[in-house]
Design an enzyme around this catalytic site. Sequence first.
Site, PDB file in Angstrom:
ATOM      1  N   THR A 190      29.449  38.809  41.576  1.00  0.00           N
ATOM      2  CA  THR A 190      30.105  38.908  40.271  1.00  0.00           C
ATOM      3  C   THR A 190      29.409  37.915  39.355  1.00  0.00           C
ATOM      4  O   THR A 190      29.465  36.706  39.581  1.00  0.00           O
ATOM      5  CB  THR A 190      31.602  38.599  40.373  1.00  0.00           C
ATOM      6  OG1 THR A 190      32.207  39.584  41.213  1.00  0.00           O
ATOM      7  CG2 THR A 190      32.255  38.638  39.001  1.00  0.00           C
ATOM      8  N   LYS A 210      33.791  44.816  36.452  1.00  0.00           N
ATOM      9  CA  LYS A 210      34.373  43.776  37.307  1.00  0.00           C
ATOM     10  C   LYS A 210      35.178  42.773  36.484  1.00  0.00           C
ATOM     11  O   LYS A 210      36.214  42.261  36.937  1.00  0.00           O
ATOM     12  CB  LYS A 210      33.280  43.050  38.098  1.00  0.00           C
ATOM     13  CG  LYS A 210      33.800  41.967  39.051  1.00  0.00           C
ATOM     14  CD  LYS A 210      34.751  42.519  40.105  1.00  0.00           C
ATOM     15  CE  LYS A 210      35.340  41.412  40.988  1.00  0.00           C
ATOM     16  NZ  LYS A 210      34.355  40.785  41.879  1.00  0.00           N
ATOM     17  N   LYS A 217      35.123  30.916  38.278  1.00  0.00           N
ATOM     18  CA  LYS A 217      33.840  31.367  37.732  1.00  0.00           C
ATOM     19  C   LYS A 217      33.973  32.738  37.092  1.00  0.00           C
ATOM     20  O   LYS A 217      33.527  32.980  35.968  1.00  0.00           O
ATOM     21  CB  LYS A 217      32.795  31.385  38.847  1.00  0.00           C
ATOM     22  CG  LYS A 217      31.426  31.939  38.452  1.00  0.00           C
ATOM     23  CD  LYS A 217      31.255  33.401  38.872  1.00  0.00           C
ATOM     24  CE  LYS A 217      31.254  33.566  40.376  1.00  0.00           C
ATOM     25  NZ  LYS A 217      30.974  34.959  40.803  1.00  0.00           N
TER      26      LYS A 217
END
Length: 292
Positions: free
Chosen positions: A101, A176, A244
């Site tokens: 990701t 995502k 993150k």
Amino acid sequence: MVTKENTTIGFIGTGVMGKSMAKNLLDAGYKLNTFTRTKEKADALVALGATWKDTVAELAVSSNVIITMVGYPSDVEDIYFGENGILANAQAESFVIDMTTSKPALAEKIYQEGLSRKLFALDAPVSGGDIGARDGKLAIMVGGSQVAFDSISPIFNVMGQNVVFQGPAGSGQHTKMSNQIVVAANMLGVCEALIYAENAGLDSERVLQSISTGAAGSWALTNLAPRMIEGDFRPGFYVKHFIKDMTIALESAKEMGIMTPGLELTLDLYKQLAEKGEENSGTHALVKLYEV
């Protein structure tokens, strides 16, 4: 279309999810090269038949499908670019697939650089955690070219069940981000529901029986709420990596000029959780912030 006979997969990154994804590829009969910064993390795969490579460059040269599943965008930059990176060493006509990701803009950069080197680049982040990776039931969101996606689909289908081509380079990462925005809000709801039930004097497991299959049902409620009740905070997905992801999503949202107040609140709470020493716990450890 890739086949087991004409394909050697190079897999970089054997963490909580990557190790299971790579194992599933081995079990499906694919030849597999592997590299990770900590060699011991690849020992189990080598024991199953994977071939260890000492460097990223060595892996890239000897593989025609290269999959990366690492931690942060900075890690992606490090292994893709530079004279010892994937793009400089992969053979022409190879497929390079980043399943980390990461930032949509970085996916676009890899795609463009790949084109200049006659490489087929796809961004293909996943959702489903350690359980989905183990069972080969990940959701895989793919950006890049349709032709490359169609060619590589047999490999994706080993690792996931819900594999969807989303559009041009970066589209997988943007999808995502949408996923993580939903997960962020859902985690707040699961934590608050369990704390509410506990303080109301209810049996938390019975509450889950009632609400997991109704309108409140979700992957987190089914898979993570039981871990919260048991006090099992081992990571299926790390707090630090979720921070993150949410940071990337928030930055992308701000670039588009849209409001995401729920995301901002959840990110703030997870940062508080990390400051309490929980950055290497599973994301469901968020419930600890609610406990008095």
